[in-house]
Design an enzyme around this catalytic site. Structure first.
Site, PDB file in Angstrom:
ATOM      1  N   HIS A   1       0.835  -1.198   0.000  1.00  0.00           N
ATOM      2  CA  HIS A   1       0.000   0.000   0.000  1.00  0.00           C
ATOM      3  C   HIS A   1       0.871   1.250   0.000  1.00  0.00           C
ATOM      4  O   HIS A   1       1.545   1.549   0.989  1.00  0.00           O
ATOM      5  CB  HIS A   1      -0.894  -0.024   1.240  1.00  0.00           C
TER       6      HIS A   1
ATOM      7  N   HIS B   1      -1.065  10.198  -3.315  1.00  0.00           N
ATOM      8  CA  HIS B   1      -2.360   9.722  -2.819  1.00  0.00           C
ATOM      9  C   HIS B   1      -3.441  10.801  -2.870  1.00  0.00           C
ATOM     10  O   HIS B   1      -4.572  10.542  -3.271  1.00  0.00           O
ATOM     11  CB  HIS B   1      -2.245   9.214  -1.376  1.00  0.00           C
TER      12      HIS B   1
HETATM   13  O1  G3P Z   1      -6.540   1.635  -3.069  1.00  0.00           O
HETATM   14  C1  G3P Z   1      -6.661   0.864  -1.925  1.00  0.00           C
HETATM   15  C2  G3P Z   1      -6.514   1.789  -0.815  1.00  0.00           C
HETATM   16  O2  G3P Z   1      -5.320   2.471  -1.058  1.00  0.00           O
HETATM   17  C3  G3P Z   1      -7.655   2.741  -0.822  1.00  0.00           C
HETATM   18  O3  G3P Z   1      -7.470   3.700   0.068  1.00  0.00           O
HETATM   19  O4  G3P Z   1      -7.279   6.068   0.373  1.00  0.00           O
HETATM   20  O5  G3P Z   1      -5.277   4.630   0.673  1.00  0.00           O
HETATM   21  O6  G3P Z   1      -6.157   5.075  -1.599  1.00  0.00           O
HETATM   22  P1  G3P Z   1      -6.502   4.928  -0.144  1.00  0.00           P
HETATM   23 CA    CA Z   2      -5.040   3.681  -3.111  1.00  0.00          CA
END
Ligand code: G3P
Ligand code: CA
Length: 353
Positions: A28, A70
Site C-alpha cells: 500500500h 495519494h
Molecule cells: O486503493 C486501496 C486503498 O489504497 C484505498 O485507500 O485512500 O489509501 O487510496 P486509499
Molecule cells: Ca489507493
C-alpha cells in the site's frame, strides 16, 4: 543473491520473496510503514520485501502530467506551503492540479503530517521521521520504468496496482485522468487481464466508462477493482441532474450489490472493517454478509489497509489481523503498509494458501 536498492540496504530477495500464486501481498503506497508513502525508496523496499504488487495512486498536474500521489492535494506530504505560500485555494489547500510537474518536482517530500495550529504533527509517530533525508514526487511513467527495471534485474515479475484518483474532481477541472492513465499503462505494456496489473478506482460510473468505452477504444481489457468507501467519508462525487452529489456506496455492502459487482468488475477493494462485524471482540470475530456474498459470487476481495501501528481492538497484534483476513475471511489478497509482515505471516501459514 543480493541487490542494492537506492542506497537503502541489502535485501535477500530469493529468501524474502513471496512465492504464492494465491494469496497476494499488495504494498500500500509501497512499504509506507517504513518510508514516506509512494516514494521510489518505499517502492524499492516493498519490492525487496517480497510484495506481489506495488500500488500507485495517480493524480494529474496542471500541465497534464500523471504523478504518483495519494491526495490531489500537496500539503500533507510536501513543503508546498513554504515554497509556494500564495498558491492555495480559498479552502487553504494546495492542489496538485494547480502546479506544473516542474514545480512539483521542486518540492521536498516527507512523511505525512497534519497541522496543530502552525505546528506540523506526524500522523504516524513511529514511522520515518518527517522532514528528514531527501524524497521527491515522481511520475507514473517513472514508477513503471522503476518496477520494470527491477523486474529485469531480478528476474521477477512483480505487478502494478494502479488507482485512478478522483476522476470526478479531474473532470470538474476539465481533465480526463482515466484516459491518460490507460494510455500510459498501454505504453508500458499493460493491456490484458493476464498482465500483472490491476486497475482500481472508487468511482463505479468511471469504472464502467473505462470498461465500456475507454478500454475498447484503446484495445485494452485490464482487471478492474471497485474500491468501496463509507458514504459518510465523501470519497466520491457524482453528477445528478446537473448537480454534484456525494456518491452513496451503501448498495455495494449488500449481497445484491455484491452480486451486481460480480458482473461488472473483477474484484472489490473494501475497507477491511467492512468485512468484520462491529460487535467482534478479541477471540470472537464474526464476518459480515459481504464476505459470504463475495465468495458466493466468486468476486475476489482485496481489502485495505492493514497497518501494524493502527490495529482494531479485536486483535492484539498484526499477525492476528492477517489471520482474520487471509484465513478466516479467505481474502485472496490485501493492502498493507508493512509488506514484510504479510509475507512473513504467509510463509508461516502455508495452509492459508
Ligand atoms: O486503493 C486501496 C486503498 O489504497 C484505498 O485507500 O485512500 O489509501 O487510496 P486509499
Ligand atoms: Ca489507493
Amino acid at each position: 543473491m543480493k541487490y542494492l536498492f537506492t542506497g537503502l540496504a541489502l535485501f535477500t530477495c530469493s529468501v524474502m520473496a513471496h512465492a504464492s500464486e494465491d494469496k497476494l501481498v499488495i504494498a500500500h503506497r509501497g512499504a509506507s510503514g517504513y518510508l514516506p508513502e509512494h516514494t521510489l525508496p518505499a517502492k524499492a523496499m516493498a519490492y525487496a520485501q517480497g510484495a506481489d504488487y506495488l500500488e500507485q495512486d495517480v493524480v494529474m498536474t496542471r500541465d497534464d502530467q500523471l504523478v504518483v500521489l495519494h491526495d490531489h492535494f500537496l500539503d500533507r506530504v510536501t513543503d508546498v506551503a513554504q515554497q509556494f505560500p500564495n498558491r492555495h485555494r480559498a479552502d487553504g489547500r494546495y492542489y496538485a492540479i494547480d502546479f506544473t510537474l516542474a514545480e512539483i518536482r521542486q518540492l521536498h517530500f516527507t512523511e505525512g503530517f497534519h497541522l496543530e495550529g502552525k505546528k506540523q504533527v506526524q500522523n504516524y509517530p513511529g514511522r520515518f521521521p518527517m522532514n528528514r533525508s531527501e524524497f521527491r514526487v515522481h511520475t507514473l511513467a517513472e514508477e513503471l520504468e522503476f518496477i520494470q527495471g527491477l523486474n529485469h534485474s531480478t528476474g521477477k515479475n512483480i505487478g502494478i496496482y494502479t488507482e485512478i484518483k478522483s476522476p470526478w474532481f479531474h473532470r470538474k477541472e476539465g481533465k480526463d485522468i482515466s484516459k491518460a492513465v490507460l494510455i500510459t499503462l498501454k505504453q508500458y505494456g499493460y493491456t490484458k487481464p493476464t498482465d500483472k496489473a490491476w486497475l482500481q478506482c472508487f468511482d463505479y460510473d468511471e469504472l464502467q466508462r473505462i470498461k465500456q468505452t475507454l478500454e475498447p477504444q484503446l484495445g485494452m481489457d485490464l482487471k478492474r477493482v471497485q474500491l468501496i468507501a463509507y458514504t459518510k467519508d465523501n470519497e466520491t462525487q457524482t453528477l445528478q441532474n446537473g448537480h454534484w452529489r456525494n456518491y452513496d456506496y451503501d448498495w455495494m455492502m449488500t449481497p445484491e450489490g455484491i452480486e451486481k459487482l460480480s458482473k461488472t468488475v473483477d474484484g472489490i477493494g473494501p475497507d477491511y472493517h467492512m468485512l468484520i462485524d462491529a460487535q467482534s471482540t478479541l477471540g470472537h470475530i464474526r464476518l459480515t454478509p459481504m464476505v459470504t456474498a463475495a465468495h458466493r459470487y466468486k468476486l475476489p476481495i482485496h481489502p485495505y489497509t492493514v497497518r501494524s501501528d493502527q490495529l482494531p481492538n479485536y486483535v492484539s497484534n498484526v499477525d492476528e489481523l492477517y489471520q482474520v483476513l487471509y484465513q478466516q475471511a479467505d481474502v485472496p489478497g490485501l493492502f498493507t503498509d508493512f509488506p514484510d509482515k504479510a509475507v512473513s505471516w504467509l510463509a508461516r501459514h502455508p495452509q492459508a494458501e
